[in-house]
Every structure is written in C-alpha cells, then in structure tokens.
Design an enzyme around this catalytic site. Structure first.
Site, PDB file in Angstrom:
ATOM      1  N   GLU A 192      -4.523   5.697  11.720  1.00 42.29           N
ATOM      2  CA  GLU A 192      -4.318   5.548  13.163  1.00 42.29           C
ATOM      3  C   GLU A 192      -3.949   4.103  13.449  1.00 42.29           C
ATOM      4  OE1 GLU A 192      -7.883   6.884  15.075  1.00 42.29           O
ATOM      5  OE2 GLU A 192      -7.689   8.923  14.294  1.00 42.29           O
ATOM      6  N   PRO A 193      -3.463   3.822  14.650  1.00 42.48           N
ATOM      7  CA  PRO A 193      -3.095   2.421  14.928  1.00 42.48           C
ATOM      8  C   PRO A 193      -4.262   1.463  14.674  1.00 42.48           C
ATOM      9  CG  PRO A 193      -2.256   3.849  16.651  1.00 42.48           C
ATOM     10  CD  PRO A 193      -3.074   4.723  15.747  1.00 42.48           C
ATOM     11  N   LEU A 214      16.543  -9.669 -15.399  1.00 44.91           N
ATOM     12  CA  LEU A 214      17.970  -9.448 -15.197  1.00 44.91           C
ATOM     13  C   LEU A 214      18.605 -10.400 -14.194  1.00 44.91           C
ATOM     14  CD1 LEU A 214      18.256  -5.561 -15.330  1.00 44.91           C
ATOM     15  CD2 LEU A 214      18.491  -7.225 -17.162  1.00 44.91           C
ATOM     16  N   GLY A 215      17.799 -11.179 -13.488  1.00 48.64           N
ATOM     17  CA  GLY A 215      18.360 -12.193 -12.586  1.00 48.64           C
ATOM     18  C   GLY A 215      19.209 -11.577 -11.493  1.00 48.64           C
ATOM     19  N   ALA A 272      -2.245  13.546   7.876  1.00 47.60           N
ATOM     20  CA  ALA A 272      -2.296  12.512   8.917  1.00 47.60           C
ATOM     21  C   ALA A 272      -3.714  11.966   9.020  1.00 47.60           C
ATOM     22  CB  ALA A 272      -1.830  13.093  10.254  1.00 47.60           C
ATOM     23  N   GLU A 322      -2.525   6.104   0.141  1.00 47.76           N
ATOM     24  CA  GLU A 322      -3.629   6.801  -0.549  1.00 47.76           C
ATOM     25  C   GLU A 322      -4.733   5.842  -0.992  1.00 47.76           C
ATOM     26  OE1 GLU A 322      -2.646  10.002   0.498  1.00 47.76           O
ATOM     27  OE2 GLU A 322      -3.777  10.554  -1.268  1.00 47.76           O
ATOM     28  N   GLY A 323      -4.954   4.820  -0.187  1.00 43.77           N
ATOM     29  CA  GLY A 323      -6.011   3.854  -0.514  1.00 43.77           C
ATOM     30  C   GLY A 323      -5.428   2.646  -1.212  1.00 43.77           C
ATOM     31  N   GLY A 380      -7.122   2.061   9.153  1.00 38.53           N
ATOM     32  CA  GLY A 380      -6.321   2.222   7.944  1.00 38.53           C
ATOM     33  C   GLY A 380      -7.199   2.482   6.746  1.00 38.53           C
ATOM     34  N   SER A 381      -7.581   1.396   6.053  1.00 37.84           N
ATOM     35  CA  SER A 381      -8.363   1.555   4.835  1.00 37.84           C
ATOM     36  C   SER A 381      -9.754   2.125   5.082  1.00 37.84           C
ATOM     37  CB  SER A 381      -8.499   0.201   4.134  1.00 37.84           C
ATOM     38  OG  SER A 381      -7.281  -0.153   3.549  1.00 37.84           O
TER      39      SER A 381
END
Lengths: 392, 365
Positions: free
Chosen positions: A121-122, A344-345, A118, A369-370, A125-126
């Site tokens: 957090e809100p 493959l459409g 963990a 993971e980044g 991030g990065s």
C-alpha cells in the site's frame, strides 16, 4: 540420493521452454522502449513455433520433481526475456497464494483465472502488518466490504482478479489480516494505468483502489474468519505463500543473470579471451577470472533456489531456505549483471544489446516478494530463535 | 533427476560423525594447534573407524563399500566442524588410497591398497603444491624425464606435503613434456630429501614437509595408472571438493559459536544479536554456508557419477574459499577483542580457513 543431473525428459522439456523464450527475446527491446503498450499474449511467431515443435514427453517417475522443474522453467523463461512469463497461462503470484491458502473448492472455482497479488500500500511495504485496507462484514448480508488502496500490483492490468490482503480487525494487528479474492468487474474495484519503471517494463504494474467494494463472504481464502489469539498464528498461514513464491522470484532473476553471463562469454570469446577451468590464478586473464567468479555466484544461487523448491516438493519445511535463496539471488543477480557490464564496458551499456536491459530488469529481484533486508531479518530470527518482537 | 535428499546411510554417517566430532575432536583441537602435533591415540582411534579402508575393494583388503564422494563430503563437513586440522589428518590417508582405487593400475592396487587395510594407522601423501607464487597445480615445475629404456627421473620441489613425517609413499605430480602425470615415490627413494616440518599459519597440528627430488628414479610401473597414465585433473577435482567440504564445516563452527555469543553479549542495553549490523552479518554467514555446502555437494556428486567435475570444482573452490574466509574473518569481528584472544577458538578457525583456502592435494573425496 543427492543428484544434480537432468533426465532426457527433463532436458527436452527445458529445451522447449528456452526455444519458446527466445521468440520473446526478439521483441524484448521493443516493449522495453514502448512501455505504454501491453505486449500481446501470443506473439506472431508463436503459432508457427507451436505447430513445428515436438511434443514434450509426459514426466515419468524418475524425472526431476515438479517444483524443481517449475523453477528451472522459470529460469529458462526469463533467460529468453522477462516478459515471457506474461504470455504463459501459469497465472500470477495470486495463483500461488490461492494454491497455498485456498480451500479445494476455492482452488477449483478460481484456479483457471490469472490472479495478481496485491499486498503493498502507499504507506506499507516491507512491514505488511501495517496493512490498512479493511474488510468488514456488511450487517445483515453475506458480503465483505473492502476499502483501501493497493500499489505495485504485478500483472495488475491483465489479471482477471487479485488476491488482496486486508484486515478484518485493525486492533488485532497482524492476526487480523486475511487474504481475499476480488474479481475484476466487481463494482467499487478500480484499476489504474501502468507504472513507469526502471526495468521489467513489459510487466503491467498497477494500482488498485477499492471503494465500498462488496465481495461474497466465501471469497475469504481458506474461509477462516477467526482471529487467532496468538498474535501471529493466522498471519503465518498467509506468509506461507512466500515459501513457494520467493524461490520462484529468485528463479526469474537468475534467468536474466544467466542470459547476461551467456552474452558476456560470447563477447569475450569473440575477442579471443578464453574461459578456462581447472587452472590456477596464473592461467586466467583478469576479465576471465572475474567472469568465473560471477559464474560461481550464479551456480551458488541456483543451487540454493533448487534446494528450496525441492524441499517444498517433499513437503518439508523451507521457511529459512526460501529466505536464503531469495536473499542470495537478490544480491547475486545484481552483482552478476553489473559485473558483466563492467567486463564488457561500452558494449555493456549500449541499448543495441540486451545486457543493460537485463541489468535493469533484474534489479527488482532484491526488492519484490520481500527485500533482501527482510529476508535477512527472517533468517536472523531463525538463527537466534527470536520472534518478530525480539528482532525488528 | 535433481535431488537434494541424503540416503538413510548418509544421514547415519552425518549424525555419527557429528557426535564423534563433538566428543573426540573439538575437545583436543586447541591443544593440537598450540603443540603443533596430533596425538598418536587420536590417529589410531580415527583409523579404527575405518574411514579409509571401508571404500577400498574387498579383494585389496578393504571393506568393499561403494566409493561415495558425496558421503565423504558429508562426513568431512562434520569432522571439520569439530576441527579442520584433525579432519584433514583423518582423511589424509584416503587421498592416497582413493587416488589408487580410482586411477591406479592393477599392480598398484595390489601393491599399495593392502597397506591401508591393516589395524595400524597408515598414511601415504599427495605431493601437488610447489613453493612459488601463482602456483598452478596443472603446470608443475617438477619434471619427469623418461629414463633411457624404462621409467622416469623426477626433479623438483614440492611443498605442503601432509604427514611427510609418517607417509610411506608419495604421489608426486610432475610434468612429462606437455602432459601432467603422477608418480608413486617410496619414502626411502634415492635422491629424495624430506625436509623438517614446515611452520604454517594454520592447520598447525598437521605436520607438512617439503620434498626435494634430485634425479629420483622411478620405474615405468610407478606411474599412477601404469601404462595408461592417470587424469591428474580428476585428482585435483577430488581434492578441491574435499577441501570445500572442510571449509563448510569450519564456517558452520564459526557461525554456531557466534550465535550464542551474540545473544549473551550486551552492549548499549541489549544483546548485540538484536542489532541489525550483527544480525544481518550472521544471516549472511548462514546464507553463504548453505551455498558453500551445495557447491561442494554438486562437485562431489559429479565425481561420484563419473561426470567431468573440473568446472564445478573450480567454481566451488573459488567461491567456498572466499566465503569461508569471509565468515571466519567476520566471526572475529562479531566477538570483537575476544575474537583476537586465543581463549576463544575463532582466531584458530580464521587461521585454518586462510590456510585451507590455498591448499590443493592434501585430501581427496
């Protein structure tokens, strides 16, 4: 000696992983469409499979080294279905953190648990230096008091606990961030429901809330309570975890890309379009030419990933390589799965087949993971010999 | 067992060649490009390093070391980091010699390999490409018709034949009915016309020629591999792997030139290396160079172990050519106007990368 061949033992072990992973593929669509359900740890067919399966020979000297096999097994698992990894006792990303940063006693004590990781957090991030979850030593006791909120916690529901990042001194910036192990059931540790997602829907991605959650002092991974003077010294230790998890995350994406390529090849061959190698441009149809390019992209990505884990197994530095393979795979699996859909459409977007699911599932590879951008920042700093402050 | 570890010997080769490339190749690269010529002293100097002769068996006058395509890939990357033209020139004799070592008949080995064990630079060339659109090396227009009784008659046109001005012999790829075969043709063969040097965009120092074959007669024993024939695909796989290794070296040269440039060049109050647009571009170059190298190693390693390398070579070739060109092209962009000026080497590397991307059969591992 540079060598790209697998031994007979390697092949047997990998074949078994894939055979087992195919069982999960049968249930893949169900748990994609029924997101609220948590897939069982053991599928109905698994017992039967294990009864009949041959024993895997123990690895011999001369077989492919463990970390490389681990990456190849990861590819084989998600080739069956991304949810396979939820059903194996390999643990979560938190287990990798424990192995990287925990003392031998800590590894002994918690190694048997499935541990989530963990970090996010809100509001963070990065850039994990913005972590705002706090850990404070309670006066007159040997306990940390944790407060804060974590989101996007992979396997957050089924994990027995989590390795979380929290700061012990906000004024110290990144240097104040430490990893703590928090077990489920600790008062003040609340787990939310699954997030609803684009892909990897069988995965239980959750949020954790810590309100005055008290954990023993020895739950600090590595037991180092000092704050290094050099701004990023301690943080670097925490970041080391990524040098092993990033290639494995790349591998998870690659398994999905490989499944997409296999399916596309089958469909093309059924339609009478042959994929030939060794001829010039003139010998291939446009579809086959595009397919071969996607295969090359896959091959390039797999090789960078395997090199990264091989280096880890040799105890050699692989900081740059872990970002290289993660960035490469993050972008490659998007191009490969989306390219297969283009080839493959209508078959590609149909929910009767799994290709559209693989394309959704693998989209996370370039984010968790980044992100690809973060990996490029790390690589650029390495190229220019820049610190984090020099290049943001 | 999957392993990415070089042998100690390979590390020595890498370090030695890196030094040689920095000292003896890079300083003369621009001059060779501008003059469209390679000095004899350079060819003789590199000949004396024994790159070609060491891997020829002792009984044919060579050094008797094991053929190692992987070692050759490592070596080529380093030479090409100095300069692609001179790297290709250095390994051009090996393309002929290795083809004979790997696939020649006993008689051919005895006849041709000793030519490469002498003290003077000696070269033979592969003639694979043909001057037409969407050329496919495995579907040559050049044909070899069986001659009544014994031997073959070759007719067709080959282009981009390296060292056509100096080669004593050519290995010419031609079609015999449904099969593709290769034939050793002497320079003075009757019916063979060697053109004036071709004028090319890149690898300018390397003299290439076209061969016109007008009913050139060769003996049955001149078919590569003799009675048994040879596997032309393997010849091409080996050539593709070698060209990949050269591209890796060129790409690394570009990146290593761009890094200090970007750190020095200031725009809007800071070095352009601190701008993500430039920084990320260079990161992508690094990512792709790693990938390109591993693809070329994999092909070389399969060749070394005698495993079918056709698919690996095809994947590597396409990927490496595309990314190698992308890197060279973006090298120019990072330097801006300076990238376009011949005072900097990047435009030359771009032309070389563009040229390498379409070649087959000039060199081999």
């Amino acid at each position: 000696m540079i060598d790209f061949t697998l031994t007979e033992n390697d092949k047997k072990a990998l074949a078994r992983t894939r055979a087992e992973a195919l069982i999960c593929r049968k249930h893949a669509r169900y748990y994609d469409e029924n997101e609220a359900e948590l897939p069982p740890e053991v599928l109905p067919e698994t017992e039967e499979f294990e009864k009949n399966a041959e024993d895997i020979p123990a690895p011999q000297p001369g077989d492919t080294p463990g970390p490389v096999m681990m990456a190849l097994h990861s590819i084989g698992q998600t080739w069956g279905d991304y949810s396979v990894r939820l059903r194996r006792g390999d643990g979560g990303l938190g287990n990798a953190a424990l192995r990287a940063a925990g003392t031998p006693e800590q590894q002994e004590k918690w190694g048997g648990l499935t541990l989530a990781m963990a970090i996010t957090e809100p509001g963070c991030g990065s850039d994990p230096s913005m972590v705002s979850t706090t850990a404070v030593l309670a006066e007159g006791s040997d306990e940390w008091v944790i407060n804060g909120e974590k989101i996007f916690v992979t396997t957050g529901l089924r994990a027995d606990g989590a390795v979380i990042w929290a700061t012990i001194d906000k004024s110290a910036g990144r240097a104040g961030i430490k990893s703590f192990l928090v077990e489920k059931g600790t008062p003040g540790f609340e787990v939310s429901q699954k997030e609803k997602k684009l892909g990897i829907r069988a995965d239980d991605t959750t949020a954790y809330v810590f309100s005055d959650c008290r954990i023993p002092r020895e739950n600090l991974l590595g037991l180092d309570e000092t704050i290094p003077k050099k701004s990023s010294g301690g943080f670097r230790g925490v970041m080391k975890t990524f040098n092993m998890t990033r290639p494995l995350v790349a591998a998870l994406g690659l398994g999905l890309a490989e499944a997409a390529l296999d399916f596309t090849r089958e469909q093309l061959e059924d339609a009478g379009i042959e994929i030939q190698y060794g001829s010039g441009l003139g010998g291939l149809t446009a579809a086959a030419e595009k397919f071969v390019r996607l295969e090359a992209l896959y091959e390039a990505s797999e090789l960078t990933t395997l090199q990264c884990v091989w280096l880890a197994g040799q105890g050699k530095p692989n900081n740059m390589e872990s970002s290289v393979c993660k960035a490469h795979a993050g972008s490659a699996v998007r191009t490969i799965t989306q390219g297969c859909i283009e080839i493959l459409g209508a078959l590609g977007i149909s929910r009767q087949h799994l290709l559209e699911k693989w394309a959704r599932d693998c989209r996370i590879t370039d984010i968790y993971e980044g992100t690809g951008e973060i990996q490029r920042l790390i690589i650029a700093r390495g190229l220019f010999d820049y610190t984090r402050a020099d290049l943001k | 067992m999957i392993s990415f570890g070089m042998t100690e010997e390979q590390e020595l080769v890498r370090d030695g060649m890196r030094e040689f490339a920095a000292d003896a190749i890079r300083p003369i690269a621009r001059e060779c490009d501008e003059n469209s010529a390679i000095p004899d002293e350079f060819l003789q100097g590199i000949w004396e390093l024994g790159l070609t002769s060491t891997q020829i068996p002792e009984q044919y006058g060579g050094g008797g070391e094991d053929r190692s395509p992987v070692t050759n890939a490592i070596l080529l990357e380093e030479l090409a980091h100095g300069d692609a033209t001179l790297a290709v020139a250095a390994l051009a004799p090996s393309a002929f010699a290795n083809a004979v070592v790997d696939q020649g008949s006993e008689e051919q080995k005895q006849k041709y390999l000793p030519l490469f064990g002498g003290e003077k630079f000696h070269v033979g060339s592969l003639a694979v490409l043909e001057p037409r659109p969407v050329a496919d090396a495995m579907l040559p227009r050049t044909v070899a018709e069986p001659k009544g009784g014994d031997g073959f008659v070759l007719s067709g046109v080959k282009s981009f034949v390296a060292f056509g001005d100096r080669a004593s012999h050519f290995i010419v790829v031609a079609r015999t009915g449904e099969n593709v075969e290769a034939f050793v043709v002497a320079r003075d063969a009757s019916g063979l016309t060697i053109s004036e040097p071709e004028l090319n965009m890149g690898l300018k120092g390397l003299t290439t020629v076209s061969l016109e074959l007008e009913r050139v007669e060769v003996a049955a024993a001149d078919r590569l591999g003799g009675e048994a024939g040879c596997d032309v695909r393997r010849l091409l796989d080996s050539s593709r792997a070698a060209l990949c290794a050269v591209q890796v070296g060129v790409a690394r040269a570009v990146l290593e030139y761009c890094v200090p440039y970007a750190k020095d060049r200031v725009a809007f109050d800071e070095p352009i290396s601190k701008k993500q647009s430039i920084a990320f571009r260079l990161s992508d170059m690094h990512i792709e160079i790693e990938a390109m190298r591993l693809l070329s190693w994999k092909t070389a390693s399969l060749l070394e172990q005698g495993i079918d390398a056709t698919k690996a070579a095809q994947l590597a070739r396409g990927y490496v050519a595309e990314k190698g060109l992308w890197i060279a092209d973006n090298g120019i962009q990072v330097l801006g106007g300076h990238g376009f000026i011949r005072e900097h080497p990047v435009e030359m590397w771009f032309r070389n990368a563009r040229t390498l991307g379409v070649l087959e059969g000039t060199i081999g591992l």
